[in-house]
Design a protein around this motif. Structure first.
Motif, short mmCIF file in Angstrom:
data_model
loop_
_atom_site.label_atom_id
_atom_site.label_comp_id
_atom_site.label_asym_id
_atom_site.label_seq_id
_atom_site.Cartn_x
_atom_site.Cartn_y
_atom_site.Cartn_z
N ILE A 148 42.26 43.65 39.11
CA ILE A 148 41.80 44.93 38.49
C ILE A 148 41.99 46.47 39.32
O ILE A 148 42.65 46.83 40.56
N THR A 149 42.24 47.08 38.88
CA THR A 149 42.42 48.50 38.54
C THR A 149 41.33 49.58 37.51
O THR A 149 40.75 48.84 36.84
N PHE A 150 41.79 50.90 38.09
CA PHE A 150 41.21 51.79 37.70
C PHE A 150 42.16 52.64 36.81
O PHE A 150 42.18 54.07 37.69
N SER A 151 41.63 52.95 35.59
CA SER A 151 41.55 54.45 35.17
C SER A 151 40.53 55.02 33.80
O SER A 151 41.13 54.74 32.18
N GLY A 152 39.60 55.11 34.04
CA GLY A 152 39.18 55.87 33.80
C GLY A 152 38.40 54.34 33.45
O GLY A 152 36.57 54.60 33.07
N SER A 153 38.50 53.51 33.04
CA SER A 153 37.77 51.82 32.50
C SER A 153 38.21 51.12 33.86
O SER A 153 40.20 51.10 34.35
N VAL A 154 37.83 49.94 34.15
CA VAL A 154 38.35 48.96 34.79
C VAL A 154 38.96 48.06 34.11
O VAL A 154 38.29 47.20 32.62
N ASN A 155 39.71 47.30 34.44
CA ASN A 155 41.19 46.84 34.33
C ASN A 155 40.80 45.45 34.99
O ASN A 155 41.38 45.98 35.92
N ILE A 156 40.64 44.72 34.31
CA ILE A 156 40.82 42.92 35.28
C ILE A 156 42.16 42.45 34.35
O ILE A 156 41.61 41.94 33.42
N LYS A 157 42.88 42.54 34.93
CA LYS A 157 43.97 41.36 34.28
C LYS A 157 43.78 40.77 35.40
O LYS A 157 44.37 39.48 36.49
N GLN A 158 44.00 38.70 34.39
CA GLN A 158 43.55 37.61 34.67
C GLN A 158 44.95 37.01 34.79
O GLN A 158 45.60 37.01 33.23
N LYS A 159 45.70 36.27 35.88
CA LYS A 159 46.60 35.18 35.48
C LYS A 159 45.72 33.90 35.97
O LYS A 159 45.89 33.58 37.31
N GLY A 160 46.20 33.42 35.34
CA GLY A 160 46.17 31.61 35.03
C GLY A 160 45.32 31.46 34.42
O GLY A 160 46.05 31.32 32.84
N TYR A 161 45.42 29.95 34.12
CA TYR A 161 45.41 28.93 32.96
C TYR A 161 44.53 28.24 33.35
O TYR A 161 43.94 27.72 34.20
N VAL B 44 40.25 41.91 30.83
CA VAL B 44 39.13 42.57 30.59
C VAL B 44 39.20 43.93 30.34
O VAL B 44 40.00 44.19 31.18
N LYS B 45 38.72 44.91 29.64
CA LYS B 45 38.26 46.10 30.43
C LYS B 45 36.95 47.06 30.10
O LYS B 45 36.19 46.20 29.15
N VAL B 46 36.28 47.18 31.48
CA VAL B 46 34.88 47.44 31.05
C VAL B 46 34.74 48.85 30.98
O VAL B 46 35.30 49.45 31.74
N LYS B 47 34.08 49.38 29.87
CA LYS B 47 34.50 50.57 29.37
C LYS B 47 33.28 50.91 29.78
O LYS B 47 31.87 49.84 30.05
N GLY B 48 32.37 52.62 29.67
CA GLY B 48 31.39 53.30 29.65
C GLY B 48 30.68 52.79 31.40
O GLY B 48 29.57 53.64 31.33
N GLU C 297 35.44 44.75 27.88
CA GLU C 297 36.02 44.45 26.08
C GLU C 297 37.61 44.52 26.37
O GLU C 297 37.86 44.09 27.74
N LEU C 298 37.37 42.74 25.55
CA LEU C 298 38.46 42.25 25.51
C LEU C 298 39.71 42.66 24.64
O LEU C 298 39.43 43.21 23.93
N SER C 299 41.03 42.89 24.69
CA SER C 299 41.71 42.95 24.23
C SER C 299 43.12 42.41 23.80
O SER C 299 43.86 41.39 25.36
#
Length: 438
Positions: A151-164, A183-187, A196-198
């Motif tokens: 998890i990192t933060f740059s205006g929104s919370v960015n959740i990088k998932q490693k796995g499957y 995942v990005k958590v916005k707002g 939001e997924l991207s």
């Protein structure tokens, strides 16, 4: 109104503090008002809160139908995964950081398809990794997977998932490689956070069928919609020919079409489709390592008790030169099936080197008996007192008439193991007014 103003001020201070931190924020403690009731180890339940969609691929007669139904199950699981079962209008909250060894069990029962069961375990804490196993014996379908979050933060919370995850259908000996989207958590700053997924991801079948999913999201692609996606199913031998297509919003409504005939197949309304809540054992019958029992007093004080206990256990393990061993999952150096299937989409899957690859131990699940870690609780305490007995403890935390048994347990578990024994009052302190945290 004062509480709202105070919370916003605290949130701004918290965001300002984490904005200066470089690297992973997974284990950062957030303010209580942004924390969810349950921990991350419960999140795998949302893979199957539509159990009929989970088992549907095992009941289809053709490989291309099964590939489509796996895609439908995957898309249908996203909303509750990202909102952790909360209503969309309530926004998202950060799940509690699961402690090492935390367990979650549950099941869904349906008259036609039988019992679908779940086992989830926090197999690593640094970095945090959750592993899960989901299965239905009657229909012959099972899935196992793991995810390491950064998890990192740059205006929104960015959740990088490693796995499957890998879904297996017994009858056809088919496997499907399932991604875990970032995942990005916005707002957050506006007070209305949403996920939001991207990016582009692939669901890859051992039969040669592939489902490509592109998550658009508002702001990522010109004209994109909030929580939007487009997907296509094709055979790897004819990659330019679409067999099925799907589009819409993963948290609202999406349609599935057959481009070969130009006919619509199905419209799926996620907003109106009822989720089936998971059934768990009554909390009084749960083991101390089961999530809802461990966190049933999830106040700031109780949270700190668990965290302090875990730090103490890690210190003792280091002194003894031992490592924590998960109950139901085993770490592996590699996974031949993953390597084979992921060749189709090398860029769509990431596995954390530090977190490792985790596979289920089915025999361990079959043979499991309580207490799962003898008499040791996640707080580092000796958990020999029942819920009924806790209420009759003396103020100093020692149950009347049982001092001898408690001392014997302490001696066996700490002294004979060569571990410096904490004080009796420290190990057996009352954590909650109605019951012990252990």
């Amino acid at each position: 109104m004062a509480d709202i103003t105070s919370n916003r001020s605290t949130l701004r201070e918290f965001l300002a503090s984490i904005a200066t931190i470089q690297g992973d924020l997974s284990n950062i403690t957030a303010p209580p008002f942004v924390l969810a009731e349950h921990s991350t180890v419960e999140l795998p339940q949302y893979w199957a809160d539509h159990p009929s969609w989970f088992v549907a691929p095992a009941l289809a007669s053709t490989a291309e139908q099964r590939a489509l139904l796996v895609l439908k199950w995957f898309l249908g699981s996203l909303k509750n995964q990202q909102y952790a079962g909360r209503k969309e209008e309530d926004g998202v909250k950060k799940p509690l950081n699961a402690f090492l060894g935390e367990l979650f069990f549950g099941k869904w029962v349906d008259e036609e398809t039988g019992e679908t069961r779940l086992v989830a375990e926090q197999v690593s804490h640094h970095p945090p990794v959750t592993a899960c196993y989901l299965w239905n014996e009657k229909c012959g379908i099972r899935a196992e997977g793991f995810t390491q979050q950064e998890i990192t933060f740059s205006g929104s919370v960015n959740i990088k998932q490693k796995g499957y995850a890998i879904l297996h259908i017994d009858r056809y000996e088919e496997d499907y490689l399932i991604p875990v989207p970032n995942v990005k958590v916005k707002g957050i700053l506006s007070g209305a956070p949403y996920p939001e997924l991207s990016g582009k991801y692939s669901i890859i079948s051992s039969t040669g069928f592939v489902s490509d999913v592109i998550f658009e999201g508002k702001g990522f692609i010109m004209g994109g919609t909030k929580n939007g996606f487009q997907a296509r199913v094709f055979n790897i031998e004819t990659p330019s020919e679409d067999i099925y297509t799907a589009k819409g919003s993963w948290n609202s409504m999406f349609s599935i079409d057959d481009p070969r005939t130009g006919e619509p197949i199905e419209t799926c309304d996620i907003k109106t489709k009822s989720s089936i809540p998971i059934t768990v054992t009554d909390i009084l019958e749960q083991d101390p390592w089961e999530s809802r029992k461990a966190w049933r007093c999830s106040t700031s004080d109780a949270k700190s008790v668990v965290e302090e206990g875990q730090r103490h256990m890690r210190k003792l393990e280091k002194e003894r030169g031992v490592e924590w061993k998960p109950l139901f999952f085993r770490r592996q150096e590699g996974d031949a099936l993953f390597e084979k299937l992921s060749e189709v989409d090398k860029g769509g899957f990431t596995v954390g080197r530090a977190g490792g690859i985790w596979k289920v131990d089915q025999d361990a699940i079959k043979d499991a008996q309580k207490p799962y870690h003898e008499d040791l609780a996640p707080t580092g305490q000796i958990s020999d007192l029942t819920n009924d007995e806790v209420s009759t403890r003396k103020p100093n935390g020692v149950h009347e008439g049982r001092e001898g048994k408690i001392e014997e347990l302490l001696r066996n578990k700490w002294v004979e193991a060569g571990i410096p024994s904490p004080s009796l009052s420290t190990q057996l302190s009352v954590q909650c007014s109605d019951a012990s945290i252990s």
